[in-house]
Design an enzyme around this catalytic site. Sequence first.
Site, PDB file in Angstrom:
ATOM      1  N   GLY A 167     -19.716  -9.680   2.727  1.00 38.54           N
ATOM      2  CA  GLY A 167     -18.997  -8.910   1.730  1.00 38.54           C
ATOM      3  C   GLY A 167     -18.379  -9.825   0.699  1.00 38.54           C
ATOM      4  O   GLY A 167     -18.131 -11.005   0.952  1.00 38.54           O
ATOM      5  N   ASP A 200      -2.147  -1.708   3.614  1.00 31.33           N
ATOM      6  CA  ASP A 200      -3.438  -1.358   3.022  1.00 31.33           C
ATOM      7  C   ASP A 200      -4.400  -0.874   4.096  1.00 31.33           C
ATOM      8  O   ASP A 200      -5.577  -1.259   4.133  1.00 31.33           O
ATOM      9  CB  ASP A 200      -4.032  -2.568   2.283  1.00 31.33           C
ATOM     10  CG  ASP A 200      -5.179  -2.166   1.346  1.00 31.33           C
ATOM     11  OD1 ASP A 200      -5.243  -0.980   0.955  1.00 31.33           O
ATOM     12  OD2 ASP A 200      -6.005  -3.036   1.017  1.00 31.33           O
ATOM     13  N   MET A 241     -10.988 -11.032  -4.473  1.00 29.73           N
ATOM     14  CA  MET A 241     -10.088 -11.967  -3.790  1.00 29.73           C
ATOM     15  C   MET A 241     -10.824 -12.999  -2.958  1.00 29.73           C
ATOM     16  O   MET A 241     -10.388 -14.148  -2.851  1.00 29.73           O
ATOM     17  CB  MET A 241      -9.125 -11.192  -2.888  1.00 29.73           C
ATOM     18  CG  MET A 241      -8.114 -10.360  -3.644  1.00 29.73           C
ATOM     19  SD  MET A 241      -6.974 -11.389  -4.604  1.00 29.73           S
ATOM     20  CE  MET A 241      -6.234 -12.353  -3.315  1.00 29.73           C
ATOM     21  N   LYS A 250     -14.100 -16.521   5.847  1.00 29.99           N
ATOM     22  CA  LYS A 250     -13.581 -15.859   4.653  1.00 29.99           C
ATOM     23  C   LYS A 250     -13.058 -16.936   3.713  1.00 29.99           C
ATOM     24  O   LYS A 250     -12.130 -17.679   4.048  1.00 29.99           O
ATOM     25  CB  LYS A 250     -12.461 -14.884   5.039  1.00 29.99           C
ATOM     26  CG  LYS A 250     -11.949 -14.043   3.891  1.00 29.99           C
ATOM     27  CD  LYS A 250     -10.961 -12.990   4.397  1.00 29.99           C
ATOM     28  CE  LYS A 250     -10.524 -12.064   3.285  1.00 29.99           C
ATOM     29  NZ  LYS A 250      -9.621 -10.987   3.789  1.00 29.99           N
ATOM     30  N   VAL A 258     -16.870 -13.151   2.210  1.00 32.51           N
ATOM     31  CA  VAL A 258     -16.955 -13.283   3.669  1.00 32.51           C
ATOM     32  C   VAL A 258     -18.402 -13.558   4.047  1.00 32.51           C
ATOM     33  O   VAL A 258     -19.325 -12.854   3.607  1.00 32.51           O
ATOM     34  CB  VAL A 258     -16.435 -12.012   4.375  1.00 32.51           C
ATOM     35  CG1 VAL A 258     -16.504 -12.197   5.895  1.00 32.51           C
ATOM     36  CG2 VAL A 258     -15.020 -11.684   3.939  1.00 32.51           C
TER      37      VAL A 258
END
Length: 413
Positions: A17, A128, A21, A39, A24
């Site tokens: 992904g 979140d 920000m 990450k 990964v």
Amino acid sequence: MADEVIAGRYRLDEPLGRGSMSAVWAADDLELGRRVAVKMLGPRADRQRFEREARAAAALSHPNIVSLYDYGQADERPFMVLECLAGGSLEDLLRERAPLEAPETQRIAADIAAGLAHAHERGLVHRDLKPANILFDAEGRAKIADFGIARMRGTGTLTETGTVLGTASYLSPEQATGATAGPASDVYSFGVILFRLLTGSLPFAAKNAMEVVRMHRDDAPPLVAELRADAPPDLAALADAALAKDPAGRPPDGAALVAALRGAELEGATQIIAPPPRRRRFPLVAAAVAVLLLLAGGAVALALTRHHGGTGSTQTVPTLDLPTVGSATTPTTTFAPPPTTAPTTTAEPTTTAAPVTTEPATTTAQVTTAPPPPPTTATPATTAATTPATTTTDTTPTTTAATTTVATTTTTP
């Protein structure tokens, strides 16, 4: 970047992904020989936020929270090494099929609540929580990921008061107004997730994200039952409670969610178990009682035949204490003297059918004796011997709600 080795240890394999920000990657840990997720901070991303996420993840250790294995820098880019979860995300699952069946919904909700309870207990608010941040391991266990904007107790916040931070569709009303988020804010986001698990849709939807934020802040959410009448009542009630506008009206934290879901699980698994059947009384005991009664009857008859007074005289037989089947105490059987009757040469036994219960019973029998022979007769009078009664005991108990009754029948031969 595939096949690149980070920190001389983690070989990047394939991307999992990418966002503004971070990115990964699935990777291999060359030292421990295991699959991991690496990450890496994006080129223009907030380094402070990335570091806070690493600290938050390092402060937690729970089966329902993604584990942090390592943290470091490669070419001045911070990276985190996390456990690699091959089961996809809850967002992927809900896109394929929704709503979910009650057992699956119960299991996933319980996993999320347990992870929240652990985080809240350690003073951490996720802020979140959404299906994209719920990942599954190979066994299907749900785990909370991405604590990038988490708020930790005793530390400053990343945002100023009045700034909206979070995902619009899962944002709590207090976050929508820019107020400080607490554990109840995560509970609201949990309520939105549970609502979607049960109904297949979101409580609020609009083309404009800011309109969705306004709806979370101002509008009353629909009840789960309005969209799905056959939803499990306990889960529907929990989702409705978690979506209360006022944080004080919701379950306060993850621990309260765990308790509510545990109660719902027990309620759904409650079964009525019938009491075990009573044991049958031992036939040998009943037979022994019958023999004792037979012998006692013969002894009484013999005593009355040999010892008698004048006409109309009465005889008193000693009291015999005999056991009663199925009773914890020894009952007393009393033979009362017979009333005065006209002379007769035949003893008329009385047939009695009486139930024997667990309470001590008193049985009264009547015995009529023959008169003595006249004094002028040389031949002794023949007295009809009283035949002892044969008692048959039915050993099959009759079971009622509280009392076992054994029927006893006395039969005259």
